[in-house]
Design a protein around this motif. Structure first.
Motif, PDB file in Angstrom:
ATOM      1  N   LYS A   1     -16.490  29.995  -5.393  1.00  0.00           N
ATOM      2  CA  LYS A   1     -16.231  28.671  -6.044  1.00  0.00           C
ATOM      3  C   LYS A   1     -14.659  28.529  -6.628  1.00  0.00           C
ATOM      4  CE  LYS A   1     -18.256  25.308  -9.252  1.00  0.00           C
ATOM      5  NZ  LYS A   1     -19.322  25.070 -10.218  1.00  0.00           N
ATOM      6  N   ILE A   2     -14.253  27.524  -6.120  1.00  0.00           N
ATOM      7  CA  ILE A   2     -12.824  27.004  -6.633  1.00  0.00           C
ATOM      8  C   ILE A   2     -12.967  25.763  -7.351  1.00  0.00           C
ATOM      9  CG2 ILE A   2     -10.461  26.435  -5.957  1.00  0.00           C
ATOM     10  CD1 ILE A   2     -10.645  27.939  -3.400  1.00  0.00           C
ATOM     11  N   ALA A   3     -12.740  25.656  -8.565  1.00  0.00           N
ATOM     12  CA  ALA A   3     -12.636  24.476  -9.461  1.00  0.00           C
ATOM     13  C   ALA A   3     -11.165  23.752  -9.475  1.00  0.00           C
ATOM     14  CB  ALA A   3     -13.183  24.628 -10.829  1.00  0.00           C
ATOM     15  N   ILE A   4     -10.875  22.822  -9.143  1.00  0.00           N
ATOM     16  CA  ILE A   4      -9.804  22.048  -9.396  1.00  0.00           C
ATOM     17  C   ILE A   4      -9.552  20.857 -10.506  1.00  0.00           C
ATOM     18  CG2 ILE A   4      -7.868  20.590  -7.891  1.00  0.00           C
ATOM     19  CD1 ILE A   4      -8.883  21.932  -5.388  1.00  0.00           C
ATOM     20  N   ILE A   5      -8.978  21.171 -11.271  1.00  0.00           N
ATOM     21  CA  ILE A   5      -8.821  20.164 -12.669  1.00  0.00           C
ATOM     22  C   ILE A   5      -7.885  19.236 -12.164  1.00  0.00           C
ATOM     23  CG2 ILE A   5      -8.802  20.113 -15.008  1.00  0.00           C
ATOM     24  CD1 ILE A   5      -9.538  23.056 -15.396  1.00  0.00           C
ATOM     25  N   GLY A   6      -7.950  18.017 -12.522  1.00  0.00           N
ATOM     26  CA  GLY A   6      -6.792  17.112 -12.101  1.00  0.00           C
ATOM     27  C   GLY A   6      -6.994  16.698 -10.769  1.00  0.00           C
ATOM     28  N   ALA A   7      -8.024  16.762 -10.163  1.00  0.00           N
ATOM     29  CA  ALA A   7      -8.186  16.742  -8.796  1.00  0.00           C
ATOM     30  C   ALA A   7      -7.947  15.375  -8.163  1.00  0.00           C
ATOM     31  CB  ALA A   7      -9.475  17.018  -8.134  1.00  0.00           C
TER      32      ALA A   7
ATOM     33  N   SER B   1      -5.104  13.964  -8.602  1.00  0.00           N
ATOM     34  CA  SER B   1      -3.859  13.940  -7.893  1.00  0.00           C
ATOM     35  C   SER B   1      -4.024  14.123  -6.326  1.00  0.00           C
ATOM     36  CB  SER B   1      -3.027  15.398  -8.414  1.00  0.00           C
ATOM     37  OG  SER B   1      -1.819  15.241  -7.804  1.00  0.00           O
ATOM     38  N   VAL B   2      -4.466  13.003  -5.914  1.00  0.00           N
ATOM     39  CA  VAL B   2      -5.039  12.940  -4.384  1.00  0.00           C
ATOM     40  C   VAL B   2      -4.362  13.612  -3.369  1.00  0.00           C
ATOM     41  CG1 VAL B   2      -5.991  11.636  -2.603  1.00  0.00           C
ATOM     42  CG2 VAL B   2      -6.081  11.071  -5.138  1.00  0.00           C
ATOM     43  N   GLY B   3      -2.912  13.541  -3.323  1.00  0.00           N
ATOM     44  CA  GLY B   3      -2.123  13.936  -2.213  1.00  0.00           C
ATOM     45  C   GLY B   3      -2.366  15.754  -2.520  1.00  0.00           C
ATOM     46  N   PHE B   4      -1.824  16.126  -3.606  1.00  0.00           N
ATOM     47  CA  PHE B   4      -1.658  17.283  -3.800  1.00  0.00           C
ATOM     48  C   PHE B   4      -3.038  18.261  -3.616  1.00  0.00           C
ATOM     49  CE2 PHE B   4      -0.710  21.340  -6.518  1.00  0.00           C
ATOM     50  CZ  PHE B   4       0.459  21.779  -5.800  1.00  0.00           C
ATOM     51  N   THR B   5      -3.986  17.494  -4.279  1.00  0.00           N
ATOM     52  CA  THR B   5      -5.437  18.292  -3.864  1.00  0.00           C
ATOM     53  C   THR B   5      -5.881  18.406  -2.507  1.00  0.00           C
ATOM     54  OG1 THR B   5      -6.286  17.342  -6.154  1.00  0.00           O
ATOM     55  CG2 THR B   5      -7.858  17.911  -4.362  1.00  0.00           C
TER      56      THR B   5
ATOM     57  N   PHE C   1      -6.461  21.852  -0.619  1.00  0.00           N
ATOM     58  CA  PHE C   1      -7.814  21.991   0.196  1.00  0.00           C
ATOM     59  C   PHE C   1      -7.547  22.323   1.495  1.00  0.00           C
ATOM     60  CE2 PHE C   1     -11.109  19.915   2.537  1.00  0.00           C
ATOM     61  CZ  PHE C   1     -12.397  20.419   1.822  1.00  0.00           C
ATOM     62  N   THR C   2      -6.693  21.697   2.233  1.00  0.00           N
ATOM     63  CA  THR C   2      -6.404  21.919   3.630  1.00  0.00           C
ATOM     64  C   THR C   2      -5.665  23.407   3.896  1.00  0.00           C
ATOM     65  OG1 THR C   2      -4.362  20.742   3.742  1.00  0.00           O
ATOM     66  CG2 THR C   2      -6.562  19.582   4.603  1.00  0.00           C
ATOM     67  N   ASP C   3      -4.800  23.688   2.906  1.00  0.00           N
ATOM     68  CA  ASP C   3      -4.301  25.032   3.169  1.00  0.00           C
ATOM     69  C   ASP C   3      -5.356  26.060   2.956  1.00  0.00           C
ATOM     70  OD1 ASP C   3      -1.543  24.143   3.309  1.00  0.00           O
ATOM     71  OD2 ASP C   3      -1.110  24.670   1.144  1.00  0.00           O
ATOM     72  N   ILE C   4      -6.139  26.040   2.015  1.00  0.00           N
ATOM     73  CA  ILE C   4      -7.290  27.000   1.683  1.00  0.00           C
ATOM     74  C   ILE C   4      -8.152  26.886   3.043  1.00  0.00           C
ATOM     75  CG2 ILE C   4      -9.257  27.818   0.203  1.00  0.00           C
ATOM     76  CD1 ILE C   4      -7.636  26.323  -1.947  1.00  0.00           C
ATOM     77  N   LEU C   5      -8.462  26.010   3.712  1.00  0.00           N
ATOM     78  CA  LEU C   5      -9.395  25.857   4.705  1.00  0.00           C
ATOM     79  C   LEU C   5      -8.643  26.462   6.130  1.00  0.00           C
ATOM     80  CD1 LEU C   5     -11.761  22.683   4.143  1.00  0.00           C
ATOM     81  CD2 LEU C   5     -12.160  25.295   3.609  1.00  0.00           C
ATOM     82  N   CYS C   6      -7.456  26.477   6.014  1.00  0.00           N
ATOM     83  CA  CYS C   6      -6.841  27.151   7.031  1.00  0.00           C
ATOM     84  C   CYS C   6      -7.129  28.799   7.317  1.00  0.00           C
ATOM     85  CB  CYS C   6      -5.150  27.204   7.074  1.00  0.00           C
ATOM     86  SG  CYS C   6      -4.891  25.495   7.473  1.00  0.00           S
TER      87      CYS C   6
ATOM     88  N   GLU D   1     -11.772  33.082   6.904  1.00  0.00           N
ATOM     89  CA  GLU D   1     -12.852  33.648   5.977  1.00  0.00           C
ATOM     90  C   GLU D   1     -13.378  32.639   4.909  1.00  0.00           C
ATOM     91  OE1 GLU D   1     -10.353  37.218   7.249  1.00  0.00           O
ATOM     92  OE2 GLU D   1     -10.145  34.935   6.697  1.00  0.00           O
ATOM     93  N   PHE D   2     -12.670  31.444   4.520  1.00  0.00           N
ATOM     94  CA  PHE D   2     -13.016  30.812   3.352  1.00  0.00           C
ATOM     95  C   PHE D   2     -13.873  29.503   3.797  1.00  0.00           C
ATOM     96  CE2 PHE D   2      -9.371  32.160   0.661  1.00  0.00           C
ATOM     97  CZ  PHE D   2      -9.798  33.541   0.564  1.00  0.00           C
ATOM     98  N   SER D   3     -14.144  29.433   5.103  1.00  0.00           N
ATOM     99  CA  SER D   3     -14.807  28.143   5.480  1.00  0.00           C
ATOM    100  C   SER D   3     -16.296  27.928   4.698  1.00  0.00           C
ATOM    101  CB  SER D   3     -15.132  28.330   6.938  1.00  0.00           C
ATOM    102  OG  SER D   3     -16.207  29.268   7.460  1.00  0.00           O
ATOM    103  N   ASP D   4     -16.931  28.945   4.162  1.00  0.00           N
ATOM    104  CA  ASP D   4     -18.193  28.740   3.291  1.00  0.00           C
ATOM    105  C   ASP D   4     -18.005  28.675   1.667  1.00  0.00           C
ATOM    106  OD1 ASP D   4     -20.906  28.508   3.547  1.00  0.00           O
ATOM    107  OD2 ASP D   4     -21.247  30.297   3.353  1.00  0.00           O
ATOM    108  N   ILE D   5     -16.895  28.319   1.451  1.00  0.00           N
ATOM    109  CA  ILE D   5     -16.805  28.468  -0.164  1.00  0.00           C
ATOM    110  C   ILE D   5     -17.186  26.925  -0.637  1.00  0.00           C
ATOM    111  CG2 ILE D   5     -15.099  30.065   0.040  1.00  0.00           C
ATOM    112  CD1 ILE D   5     -13.104  27.970  -0.533  1.00  0.00           C
ATOM    113  N   GLU D   6     -17.217  26.830  -2.025  1.00  0.00           N
ATOM    114  CA  GLU D   6     -17.351  25.452  -2.626  1.00  0.00           C
ATOM    115  C   GLU D   6     -16.262  25.111  -3.347  1.00  0.00           C
ATOM    116  OE1 GLU D   6     -20.168  23.890  -6.224  1.00  0.00           O
ATOM    117  OE2 GLU D   6     -20.590  25.872  -5.401  1.00  0.00           O
ATOM    118  N   PHE D   7     -15.798  23.733  -3.236  1.00  0.00           N
ATOM    119  CA  PHE D   7     -14.731  23.102  -4.317  1.00  0.00           C
ATOM    120  C   PHE D   7     -15.689  22.185  -5.268  1.00  0.00           C
ATOM    121  CE2 PHE D   7     -12.513  24.276  -0.516  1.00  0.00           C
ATOM    122  CZ  PHE D   7     -11.393  24.634  -0.658  1.00  0.00           C
ATOM    123  N   ALA D   8     -14.969  22.664  -6.477  1.00  0.00           N
ATOM    124  CA  ALA D   8     -15.825  21.497  -7.668  1.00  0.00           C
ATOM    125  C   ALA D   8     -14.608  20.953  -7.954  1.00  0.00           C
ATOM    126  CB  ALA D   8     -16.261  22.571  -8.692  1.00  0.00           C
ATOM    127  N   LEU D   9     -14.446  19.629  -7.919  1.00  0.00           N
ATOM    128  CA  LEU D   9     -13.531  18.563  -8.079  1.00  0.00           C
ATOM    129  C   LEU D   9     -13.807  18.209  -9.507  1.00  0.00           C
ATOM    130  CD1 LEU D   9     -12.766  16.785  -5.021  1.00  0.00           C
ATOM    131  CD2 LEU D   9     -12.095  18.813  -5.488  1.00  0.00           C
TER     132      LEU D   9
END
Length: 488
Positions: free
Chosen positions: A4-10, A12-16, A20-25, A28-36
């Motif tokens: 799980k990855i938590a993003i505080i201040g999510a 901030s739409v463009g940067f979030t 997000f897309t960088d990590i999904l590139c 191995e990370f396709s099955d993770i959870e993002f908590a905004l």
């Protein structure tokens, strides 16, 4: 992999979205959870809709949740990313507006100088709340990745007082390297090898090699002065390069407000800046840009949502450090980057307790910094001035000591070049009173500050700055984008 990855201040739409897309590139990370999580439910729902659309379009098992309950978002998180702006654009406007009354003209005002110091006072109590939650509810040993400015102050507070495993991340080094590669005629960025070290936003390219050949000061100066664009946009940076012998990572506008020499006289400011874009030195440039960007996103949101339906393009993964660090930690594919950490011997001629930015390597054993780097003396001296301000600012933010806060602002290089002690004392009182709702640690100091302001004899001025531009309307922005598209 599943974590799980938590993003505080999510919000901030463009940067979030970029993170997000960088990590999904990373396959191995396709099955993770993002908590905004964010204080704005409105912004949270907008970014969640965009990220959900990306997941759906790419048929991924990735899970995205959104909540204003920060502790819930942090529960079980292995990584916590912060991109918060405490006080939003409302408080940021005061960071620019009030110092102008005292003759202090800032381009960005988010690192040091009067605006950056007050920004840190707003952020640090919140950062320490994040750290408390991370220690209590996140996965044991969770890593905190801070993207929020003021980078050094936030990271310093999280490490020294928050006691959380923290690294500060910025993209200034990458952008500076891209410029250098371009002016030297490199066919690709991979041809340039460099060592860049210092403190955030005052990092210095102390070793440059193009295809293995060492690049000296004279060659680099000549290359920048011959460039048709950078020779005009980066006049101040080139002047510093000539005098210091090394190139700074930071933009012309940013660098101008960390030094005491270039923005202290209104009639001198326009000599050193360039108005082709905000980042080259415009008064309050980043505030204008941020305001326009927010307004544009709100208006054009349907287009952003539609664009999220496109397939992910791995080739467009950005050079932001976060995804590469996570990939190295989780897969052991080694990554080299520049990271903000506590010094502890990494740079020999900067204080041990300072937060420095310097090269390191990441693998499954963690972030491993290259130690024993010595900066040129002028670079170290410039960094030291900022470090002393940062240290006092962090300690003031933690203790709520308004006298220490005033001393921190007084010792800021640009503030000291422009303002008298009496002006600094009144300016800090005025800023603390104006931003009291975001400064709980100064609650007991506000009544006395108000009383002093009511009796003050220090004169101020109604000044927009040496190079201020108005915020453009949506119609003006749309016309400009259309013109650029047609021209390109």
């Amino acid at each position: 992999m599943s974590f799980k990855i938590a993003i505080i201040g999510a919000g901030s739409v463009g940067f979030t979205k970029k993170l997000f897309t960088d990590i999904l590139c990373i396959p191995e990370f396709s099955d993770i959870e993002f908590a905004l999580t964010d204080v704005s439910e409105h912004n949270l729902q907008m970014i969640k809709a965009i990220l959900d659309r990306i997941v759906e379009a790419n048929k991924l098992p990735t899970r995205v949740t959104a909540t204003t309950d920060r502790r819930k978002a942090l529960e079980g998180a292995r990584y916590v990313i912060s991109c918060v702006r405490v006080g939003g654009l409302e408080a940021y406007a005061d960071d620019i507006r009030i110092p102008l009354k005292y003759g202090i003209d800032q381009c960005v005002g988010d690192t040091i100088c009067a605006g950056g110091i007050l920004y840190g006072q707003r952020n640090i109590p919140v950062i320490l709340d994040f750290c408390k939650d991370i220690l209590e509810v996140a996965e044991p040993g969770a890593k905190f990745l801070n993207y929020a400015n003021p980078m050094a102050m936030n990271t310093w507070a999280a490490i020294e007082y928050g006691k959380v495993d923290t690294v500060g991340l910025c993209h200034g080094v990458q952008h500076g390297a891209e410029q250098i590669a371009e002016v030297l005629g490199a066919k690709s960025h991979s041809e340039l090898d460099y060592v860049c070290s210092g403190i955030n936003h005052q990092t210095w390219f102390i070793d440059l090699r193009l295809n293995g050949r060492k690049i000296g000061k004279d060659e680099l100066v000549a290359a920048f002065e011959a460039h048709p664009v950078y020779s005009q946009q980066e006049k101040l940076r080139i002047d510093v390069l000539k005098r210091f012998g090394v190139y700074s990572t930071e933009s012309n506008g940013h660098l101008s407000e960390y030094l005491p020499w270039y923005r202290k006289r209104p009639d001198e400011i326009t000599r050193w800046i360039d108005m082709s874009d905000w980042i080259h030195g415009e008064t309050g440039g980043y505030l204008r840009y941020s305001t326009e960007t927010r307004n544009w996103f709100e208006t054009e949101y349907p287009q952003f949502l539609e664009a999220a339906s496109k397939p992910l393009d791995v080739s467009k993964r950005s050079n932001e450090h976060a995804s590469h660090i996570l990939e190295a930690l989780e897969t052991n594919r080694v990554y080299r980057g520049h990271f903000n950490v506590k010094n502890a011997g990494i740079i020999t001629n900067l204080p041990q307790d300072a937060i420095i930015e310097s090269p390191g390597f990441v693998d499954r054993f963690g972030i491993n910094m290259a130690s024993g780097i010595t900066l040129p003396e002028a670079c170290a001296a410039t960094c030291m001035a900022s470090i002393n301000v940062q240290r006092m600012s962090v300690h003031a933010a933690v203790t709520g000591d308004i006298d220490l806060l005033k001393l921190a602002v007084l010792h800021d290089p640009l503030v000291g070049a422009v303002s008298t002690p009496e002006e600094v004392w009144q300016m800090v009182d005025e800023m603390v009173v104006a931003q009291a709702r975001w400064l709980p640690q100064y609650a007991d100091a506000v009544p006395a500050a108000k009383e002093r302001l009511s009796k003050s004899m220090v004169k101020t001025r109604d000044w927009a700055g040496a190079a201020r531009r108005k915020v453009r309307s949506i119609e003006e922005l749309r016309a400009e984008k259309t013109a650029l598209k047609q021209a390109g």
